[in-house]
Design a protein around this motif. Structure first.
Motif, PDB file in Angstrom:
ATOM      1  N   THR A 153       0.850  -1.196   0.000  1.00 41.96           N
ATOM      2  CA  THR A 153       0.000   0.000   0.000  1.00 41.96           C
ATOM      3  C   THR A 153       0.885   1.244   0.000  1.00 41.96           C
ATOM      4  OG1 THR A 153      -0.130   0.487   2.384  1.00 41.96           O
ATOM      5  CG2 THR A 153      -1.531  -1.292   1.555  1.00 41.96           C
ATOM      6  N   GLU A 197      -9.194  12.248   6.300  1.00 44.38           N
ATOM      7  CA  GLU A 197      -7.984  11.960   5.538  1.00 44.38           C
ATOM      8  C   GLU A 197      -6.765  11.743   6.424  1.00 44.38           C
ATOM      9  OE1 GLU A 197      -7.640  15.223   2.895  1.00 44.38           O
ATOM     10  OE2 GLU A 197      -9.355  14.617   1.640  1.00 44.38           O
ATOM     11  N   TYR A 252     -15.008   5.753   1.881  1.00 39.74           N
ATOM     12  CA  TYR A 252     -14.077   4.659   1.630  1.00 39.74           C
ATOM     13  C   TYR A 252     -13.509   4.101   2.931  1.00 39.74           C
ATOM     14  CZ  TYR A 252     -10.362   8.034   2.667  1.00 39.74           C
ATOM     15  OH  TYR A 252      -9.558   8.963   3.293  1.00 39.74           O
ATOM     16  N   ASP A 300      -9.950   2.412   4.318  1.00 33.99           N
ATOM     17  CA  ASP A 300      -8.546   2.257   3.929  1.00 33.99           C
ATOM     18  C   ASP A 300      -8.192   0.786   3.769  1.00 33.99           C
ATOM     19  OD1 ASP A 300      -7.299   5.078   4.038  1.00 33.99           O
ATOM     20  OD2 ASP A 300      -8.491   4.955   5.872  1.00 33.99           O
ATOM     21  N   SER A 309     -12.645  -2.156  -5.058  1.00 30.65           N
ATOM     22  CA  SER A 309     -11.426  -1.433  -5.419  1.00 30.65           C
ATOM     23  C   SER A 309     -11.677  -0.490  -6.591  1.00 30.65           C
ATOM     24  CB  SER A 309     -10.320  -2.430  -5.770  1.00 30.65           C
ATOM     25  OG  SER A 309      -9.135  -1.765  -6.156  1.00 30.65           O
ATOM     26  N   GLY A 314     -13.431   2.609  -5.712  1.00 28.04           N
ATOM     27  CA  GLY A 314     -12.739   3.466  -4.752  1.00 28.04           C
ATOM     28  C   GLY A 314     -13.292   3.376  -3.344  1.00 28.04           C
ATOM     29  N   ARG A 348      -9.414   0.753  -0.189  1.00 24.30           N
ATOM     30  CA  ARG A 348      -8.076   0.995  -0.736  1.00 24.30           C
ATOM     31  C   ARG A 348      -7.203  -0.258  -0.709  1.00 24.30           C
ATOM     32  NH1 ARG A 348      -5.426   5.796   2.436  1.00 24.30           N
ATOM     33  NH2 ARG A 348      -3.833   5.488   0.828  1.00 24.30           N
ATOM     34  N   GLN A 378      -5.769  -8.176  -5.901  1.00 22.28           N
ATOM     35  CA  GLN A 378      -5.144  -7.229  -4.986  1.00 22.28           C
ATOM     36  C   GLN A 378      -4.246  -7.981  -3.979  1.00 22.28           C
ATOM     37  OE1 GLN A 378      -8.449  -7.547  -5.449  1.00 22.28           O
ATOM     38  NE2 GLN A 378      -8.850  -5.775  -6.762  1.00 22.28           N
TER      39      GLN A 378
END
Length: 310
Positions: free
Chosen positions: A9, A75, A114, A116, A140, A143, A146, A167
């Motif tokens: 990541t 964020e 979303y 993470d 994914s 979005g 993550r 992924q």
């Protein structure tokens, strides 16, 4: 607080995580104080699950109601949740429909666009890995998630998923404390006949995760066994607590920090998931992030917990 880039990541993660499975009955002020204590200690990584709380998504919703995060505040956090356990039954469900429903429910409850990281909570014996892959691809591409991982999975269960999932599997959440450490203790006593510690129960999950850049997230770092009470301060572990207290004095930290440091000292670069709702304990435990236990100290704690070193 020690941080690292979570392999697979671009997420910069602390090696101590705040778990929020017990906040359902906390007031807004109590939840905010708990999260603030974690943030002040450098913990920006929060662990949820759809089943935490008195109802589905209960703790996720309680968190969102209390914090009321702005987009900029969101964020600054790494928010992880889990799916796959169905309380009614109980049973496990890794179907495409259940994963999608669970994630959408978590996003709504958390008030975010979303996650993470999404973990599959406990292995589903009826898993169809192609369905998991379809769900991961959809989430994914949209979005909504993550990165992806698992919890309480063995190497072969992860291999089965990795055969189909595009992924990377970036995390595996496993129970680990000084006293509950079969995932580490077995390897130390390998090939010793007649010793329970030498029995292989997990197919070498720690080494497997290191080989495949999967971060181990250690849950219940203070539990003596499987939810049978903490070992810190327990009269069941007088020798261990004597060593913990001596090292706590040496490093000038609380006992919780030594319990955390025993895990973070391991070269697998594990994360420790704290389940406490006491802000003071969060602050105390977080101090273990950077304690440089020596090899003799690490093994002394290991021996004092009752594990055999040949």
């Amino acid at each position: 607080m020690k941080t690292f880039t979570l392999p697979g990541t671009d997420i910069e993660a602390p090696n101590v995580v705040l778990g929020l499975m017990r906040i359902q009955d906390k007031t807004d002020d109590e939840v905010r104080t708990l999260v603030s204590a974690a943030r002040d200690a450098g913990i920006s990584f929060l662990d949820h699950a759809d089943i935490y709380g008195s109802g589905v998504h209960g703790c996720e919703r309680r968190f969102a109601e209390a914090l009321k995060l702005t987009s900029s505040e969101r964020e600054q956090l790494v928010i992880q949740s889990k799916a796959g356990i169905v309380k009614d039954g109980p049973y496990f469900d890794f179907s495409y429909e259940h994963i999608m429903e669970s994630v959408h429910g978590s996003l709504e409850a958390l008030g975010t666009d979303y996650l993470d990281i999404l973990l599959l909570h406990r292995p589903d014996a009826l898993v169809e890995p192609a369905e998991v892959a379809r769900a991961f691809d959809a989430l994914s591409t949209a979005g909504k998630v993550r990165a992806f991982g698992v919890s309480n999975h063995t190497p072969r269960q992860i291999d089965l998923l990795r055969k189909h999932v595009a992924q990377p599997i970036v995390a595996n959440q496993l129970q680990l404390s000084i006293t509950h450490s079969p995932i580490i203790a077995q390897g130390v006593a390998a090939n010793m006949q007649g010793l329970d510690q030498s029995i292989v129960r997990d197919d070498g999950i720690v080494d497997y995760c290191r080989l495949h850049d999967i971060t181990i997230q250690a849950w219940s770092p203070f539990q003596a066994g499987f939810f049978d009470g903490p070992f810190l301060g327990s009269d069941r572990y007088p020798e261990l607590n004597a060593v913990v207290d001596r090292l706590a004095d040496k490093y000038d930290v609380p006992a919780e920090a030594i319990a955390v440091a025993w895990i973070t000292r391991h070269p697998a670069r594990m994360q420790v998931v704290l389940g406490t709702t006491t802000p003071e304990r969060v602050a105390s435990a977080a101090q273990g992030s950077n304690i440089p236990l020596t090899r003799p100290e690490w093994y002394e704690l290991f021996r004092a917990a009752g594990h055999t070193i040949p």
